[in-house]
Design an enzyme around this catalytic site. Structure first.
Site, PDB file in Angstrom:
ATOM      1  N   ASN A   9      43.314   3.894  45.487  1.00  0.00           N
ATOM      2  CA  ASN A   9      44.463   4.799  45.310  1.00  0.00           C
ATOM      3  C   ASN A   9      44.653   5.566  46.618  1.00  0.00           C
ATOM      4  O   ASN A   9      43.893   6.479  46.917  1.00  0.00           O
ATOM      5  CB  ASN A   9      44.171   5.762  44.144  1.00  0.00           C
ATOM      6  N   LYS A  11      46.974   7.531  47.378  1.00  0.00           N
ATOM      7  CA  LYS A  11      47.673   8.822  47.176  1.00  0.00           C
ATOM      8  C   LYS A  11      48.794   8.943  48.228  1.00  0.00           C
ATOM      9  O   LYS A  11      49.363   7.922  48.615  1.00  0.00           O
ATOM     10  CB  LYS A  11      46.668   9.974  47.215  1.00  0.00           C
ATOM     11  N   HIS A 100      47.085  10.040  36.333  1.00  0.00           N
ATOM     12  CA  HIS A 100      46.111  10.597  37.279  1.00  0.00           C
ATOM     13  C   HIS A 100      46.088  12.120  37.141  1.00  0.00           C
ATOM     14  O   HIS A 100      47.127  12.736  36.895  1.00  0.00           O
ATOM     15  CB  HIS A 100      46.489  10.203  38.714  1.00  0.00           C
ATOM     16  N   GLU A 102      46.016  14.372  39.219  1.00  0.00           N
ATOM     17  CA  GLU A 102      46.941  15.078  40.126  1.00  0.00           C
ATOM     18  C   GLU A 102      48.355  15.069  39.567  1.00  0.00           C
ATOM     19  O   GLU A 102      49.109  16.029  39.740  1.00  0.00           O
ATOM     20  CB  GLU A 102      46.872  14.435  41.525  1.00  0.00           C
ATOM     21  N   GLU A 172      37.961   9.640  35.459  1.00  0.00           N
ATOM     22  CA  GLU A 172      37.910  10.377  36.718  1.00  0.00           C
ATOM     23  C   GLU A 172      37.699  11.861  36.432  1.00  0.00           C
ATOM     24  O   GLU A 172      38.675  12.599  36.214  1.00  0.00           O
ATOM     25  CB  GLU A 172      39.224  10.207  37.488  1.00  0.00           C
ATOM     26  N   GLY A 178      37.786  14.041  45.184  1.00  0.00           N
ATOM     27  CA  GLY A 178      38.004  14.600  46.518  1.00  0.00           C
ATOM     28  C   GLY A 178      37.054  15.725  46.877  1.00  0.00           C
ATOM     29  O   GLY A 178      37.252  16.412  47.873  1.00  0.00           O
ATOM     30  N   SER A 218      35.045  10.657  44.128  1.00  0.00           N
ATOM     31  CA  SER A 218      34.077  10.624  45.240  1.00  0.00           C
ATOM     32  C   SER A 218      33.162   9.402  45.192  1.00  0.00           C
ATOM     33  O   SER A 218      32.019   9.469  45.641  1.00  0.00           O
ATOM     34  CB  SER A 218      33.259  11.921  45.303  1.00  0.00           C
TER      35      SER A 218
HETATM   36  P1  13P Z   1      38.339  10.399  45.697  1.00  0.00           P
HETATM   37  O1  13P Z   1      37.664   9.047  45.722  1.00  0.00           O
HETATM   38  O2  13P Z   1      38.947  10.771  47.016  1.00  0.00           O
HETATM   39  O3  13P Z   1      37.459  11.450  45.113  1.00  0.00           O
HETATM   40  O4  13P Z   1      39.585  10.248  44.703  1.00  0.00           O
HETATM   41  C1  13P Z   1      39.386   9.650  43.485  1.00  0.00           C
HETATM   42  C2  13P Z   1      40.720   9.441  42.865  1.00  0.00           C
HETATM   43  O5  13P Z   1      41.395  10.380  42.510  1.00  0.00           O
HETATM   44  C3  13P Z   1      41.197   8.059  42.719  1.00  0.00           C
HETATM   45  O6  13P Z   1      42.311   7.995  41.900  1.00  0.00           O
END
Ligand code: 13P
Length: 256
Positions: A9, A11, A100, A102, A172, A178, A218
């Site tokens: 992903n 983003k 997601h 976010e 997640e 992150g 992560s």
């Molecule tokens: P990170 O791997 O940067 O923590 O992000 C995970 C994520 O949100 C994948 O959709």
């Protein structure tokens, strides 16, 4: 045997030139190092602007697909700035990340709205990668397993068994995204086991055993092998580490 999947992903990252460079680096490394990982499905989810570019780049690699990061629940209409599932289908996209954290946090996506998005994705032949996960506060003070189960119940359990079996689930935990605070492999396994049992309660053991449940938060080149070694962890949804081709390939290989 359920599918092993590693999805990247991206983003909201990369300009067009950077995207082109990252895509070709990933494709070359897959050909050189990970083409034997044929049982692992790799899904690249760049920003929508680069979906076609990504499709062109991966066309020569067998086990790599392209996915979108979101879609609207309606098929078309006056929704400025949005992209629909039929549009994704029309350019041959196979996967779409939905729910997601976010999107839930910054765009107020609710479980009910996500149920509609899941419907639209499935109606258009897309595989939803449905994200769920709890906040740090809930993990420390609340019924975090119940919360995540409810996300799945509310957005997915209206589906027929046939439709549900097309869905990929991604656990997640928000506190791990992150932050560098990966869930331990035991924490991931515990939740994945609970979610599979929850799915079995609704759809039966056979479908639950066939459902791919990915871990995200992560996950990286250092910890992927241990996470993926857990019996109920079927791959990963990778953020930061998917933006560095060598790291991403290491994660793909770890799912073999
Ligand atoms: P990170 O791997 O940067 O923590 O992000 C995970 C994520 O949100 C994948 O959709």
């Amino acid at each position: 045997m359920r599918k092993k999947i590693v999805a990247g992903n991206w983003k909201m990252n990369k300009t067009a030139d950077e995207a082109q460079a990252l895509l070709s680096e990933i494709v070359n490394l897959i050909k050189e190092e990970a083409s034997s990982a044929t049982e692992v499905t790799v899904v690249l989810c760049p920003p929508s602007l680069y979906l076609t570019m990504a499709q062109q780049q991966v066309a020569t690699v067998g086990n790599v697909s392209v996915g979108a990061q979101n879609c609207h629940e309606k098929a078309s209409g006056a929704y400025t700035g949005e992209i629909s599932a039929p549009m994704l289908k029309s350019i041959g996209i196979e996967y779409v990340i939905l729910g997601h954290s976010e999107r839930r946090q910054y765009f107020d996506e609710s479980n009910t709205q996500l149920a509609e998005k899941v419907n639209s994705a499935l109606e258009n032949g897309l595989t939803p990668i449905f994200c769920c996960g709890e906040s740090r506060d809930l993990r420390e003070n609340g019924d975090y397993i119940g919360f995540v189960k409810d996300q799945i119940t509310d957005s997915l359990f209206h589906l027929s068994p046939e439709s549900f079996s097309k869905v990929v689930v991604a656990y997640e935990p928000i506190w791990a995204i992150g932050t560098g605070l990966t869930a331990s492999s035991a924490q991931a396994q515990d939740m994945h086991f609970e979610l599979r049992r929850h799915i079995a309660g609704q759809y039966g053991d056979e479908i639950a055993q066939e459902t791919s449940i990915l871990y995200g938060g992560s996950a990286n080149a250092q910890n992927a092998a241990e996470l993926f070694a857990q019996p109920d962890v079927d791959g990963g949804l990778i953020g930061g580490a998917s933006l560095k081709a060598p790291d991403f390939i290491t994660v793909v290989k770890a799912a073999q």
